[in-house]
Design a protein around this motif. Structure first.
Motif, short mmCIF file in Angstrom:
data_model
loop_
_atom_site.label_atom_id
_atom_site.label_comp_id
_atom_site.label_asym_id
_atom_site.label_seq_id
_atom_site.Cartn_x
_atom_site.Cartn_y
_atom_site.Cartn_z
N ALA A 170 -2.39 -7.30 2.66
CA ALA A 170 -1.57 -6.22 3.22
C ALA A 170 -0.77 -5.50 2.14
O ALA A 170 -0.61 -4.28 2.17
CB ALA A 170 -0.62 -6.78 4.28
N ILE A 171 -0.26 -6.25 1.17
CA ILE A 171 0.51 -5.64 0.08
C ILE A 171 -0.38 -4.68 -0.72
O ILE A 171 0.06 -3.59 -1.12
CB ILE A 171 1.10 -6.73 -0.84
N THR B 291 1.23 -9.14 -5.86
CA THR B 291 0.45 -9.85 -4.86
C THR B 291 -0.29 -10.99 -5.56
O THR B 291 -0.12 -11.21 -6.76
CB THR B 291 -0.54 -8.91 -4.15
N MET C 200 -0.85 -1.55 1.34
CA MET C 200 0.39 -0.79 1.36
C MET C 200 0.60 -0.05 0.04
O MET C 200 1.12 1.07 0.02
CB MET C 200 1.55 -1.74 1.63
N GLN D 224 8.42 -6.41 -0.01
CA GLN D 224 7.84 -5.36 -0.85
C GLN D 224 7.98 -3.99 -0.18
O GLN D 224 8.26 -2.98 -0.85
CB GLN D 224 6.37 -5.66 -1.15
N PHE D 225 7.81 -3.96 1.12
CA PHE D 225 7.98 -2.71 1.87
C PHE D 225 9.40 -2.19 1.73
O PHE D 225 9.62 -1.00 1.45
CB PHE D 225 7.65 -2.97 3.35
N CYS E 293 5.17 -9.30 2.27
CA CYS E 293 4.87 -7.89 2.53
C CYS E 293 6.12 -7.15 2.99
O CYS E 293 6.37 -6.01 2.58
CB CYS E 293 3.76 -7.79 3.57
N MET F 255 3.90 -12.99 5.79
CA MET F 255 3.81 -11.55 6.02
C MET F 255 5.20 -10.93 5.99
O MET F 255 5.43 -9.89 5.36
CB MET F 255 3.13 -11.27 7.36
N ALA G 71 -1.07 -11.62 4.05
CA ALA G 71 0.06 -10.92 3.45
C ALA G 71 -0.32 -10.33 2.10
O ALA G 71 0.07 -9.20 1.77
CB ALA G 71 1.24 -11.88 3.30
N SER G 72 -1.08 -11.07 1.31
CA SER G 72 -1.49 -10.58 -0.01
C SER G 72 -2.36 -9.34 0.12
O SER G 72 -2.20 -8.36 -0.62
CB SER G 72 -2.25 -11.69 -0.76
N SER H 200 -5.73 -12.56 -1.92
CA SER H 200 -6.11 -11.39 -1.13
C SER H 200 -7.62 -11.22 -1.07
O SER H 200 -8.15 -10.62 -0.13
CB SER H 200 -5.48 -10.12 -1.72
N CYS I 147 0.15 -2.17 -8.04
CA CYS I 147 0.30 -3.56 -7.62
C CYS I 147 -0.32 -4.49 -8.66
O CYS I 147 -1.47 -4.31 -9.07
CB CYS I 147 -0.39 -3.77 -6.27
#
Length: 274
Positions: free
Chosen positions: A174-175, A154, A178, A130-131, A127, A123, A171-172, A158, A195
């Motif tokens: 979440a990306i 990603t 986002m 990437q953020f 993520c 995460m 994490a996947s 996911s 993405c």
């Protein structure tokens, strides 16, 4: 006029002509393929990695500029993008190809046994990075009116149901969430956020390393693991690194605006992915 026809044809053949593109974590196979496609499509490309030596050869191949940037450190990201903008007056495309290794996650421990640190590691690295690269890039695109494209990466995890992968699966996903939020936030400034969701690219060192590690951990033949993954293929073909890179270049082009806020699967279709 003949001259204008030639000009239009040239632009059509190189849809990223005169665009300024930055690729983070370019030492990886996927990011390297994306950088090559950006360059092939006419963009001026900058490649970065934590290990500068790892991207120097790529930079020479593409006649690009290489720099040492840790994509998990906002200050380094900001300083580098500030330089890119100072040199070019704009920032058109950003792609972050950061990934995690099998060892980064401590293998594949069951959720009941994984430590909180093991769960959070993907995460933070995936993520989190990437953020950071996306939001810093967006700031400079807004300041310069670049109306550029931010491409995230990603994995198909996911939307998969594979045991012992809680951290990277979370994490996947979440990306992807986002991506949609940032597209909504940045769209008013003409910035599109997309993405790329990659299936397992067998030709990459990371995936082959994963497969070997799983095989060693569970005593399963490598061929069996590969066969199990391919059993869900819709077509008798799988995507290549070049196809993923070319997809990224297409999404960064003017035509790619149709995919803003979307998660674009690059897997040739999988029966077990929604």
């Amino acid at each position: 006029m003949p001259g204008s026809f030639v000009y239009r044809q040239t632009n059509k053949m190189q849809p990223l002509k005169d665009k300024v593109a930055v690729v983070f974590a370019a030492s990886g196979d996927i990011a390297g393929a994306v950088a090559r496609s950006f360059s092939d499509q006419g963009a001026k490309v900058y490649v970065t990695a934590r290990n500068l030596d790892a991207v120097k050869a790529l930079a020479r191949e593409l006649k690009a500029e290489a720099a040492r940037v840790d994509a998990m450190k906002e200050t380094e990201i900001d300083h580098f993008l500030q330089k890119v903008v100072a040199d070019n007056g704009k920032l058109d495309v950003v792609f972050n190809g950061i990934g995690v290794s099998y060892n980064d996650m401590g293998g594949r421990p069951p959720t009941t046994q994984a430590t909180f640190e093991q769960f959070m590691s993907p995460m933070e690295k995936l993520c989190g990075s990437q953020f950071l690269t996306s939001r810093v890039a967006a700031r400079y695109m807004m300041e310069t009116g670049s109306e550029g494209t931010i491409l995230l990466l990603t994995a198909a995890l996911s939307r998969s149901k594979i045991p012992n992968l809680a951290g990277i699966t979370a994490a996947s996903a979440a990306i992807e969430g986002m991506t949609r939020v940032m597209a909504a936030e940045f769209g008013g400034n003409g910035i599109k956020v997309i993405c790329i969701c990659s299936g397992a690219l067998m030709e990459t060192k990371r995936i082959s390393g994963w497969i070997e590690s799983v095989a060693n951990q569970y005593g399963i033949p490598v061929e069996q693991i590969v066969s199990q993954y391919k059993a869900f293929d819709i077509l008798k073909t799988v995507p290549t690194l070049k196809q993923l890179g070319d997809t990224a270049a297409f999404l960064a082009s003017e035509t790619g605006v149709a995919f803003n806020s979307h998660i674009v699967d690059v897997d040739c279709g999988k029966l077990n992915i929604l």
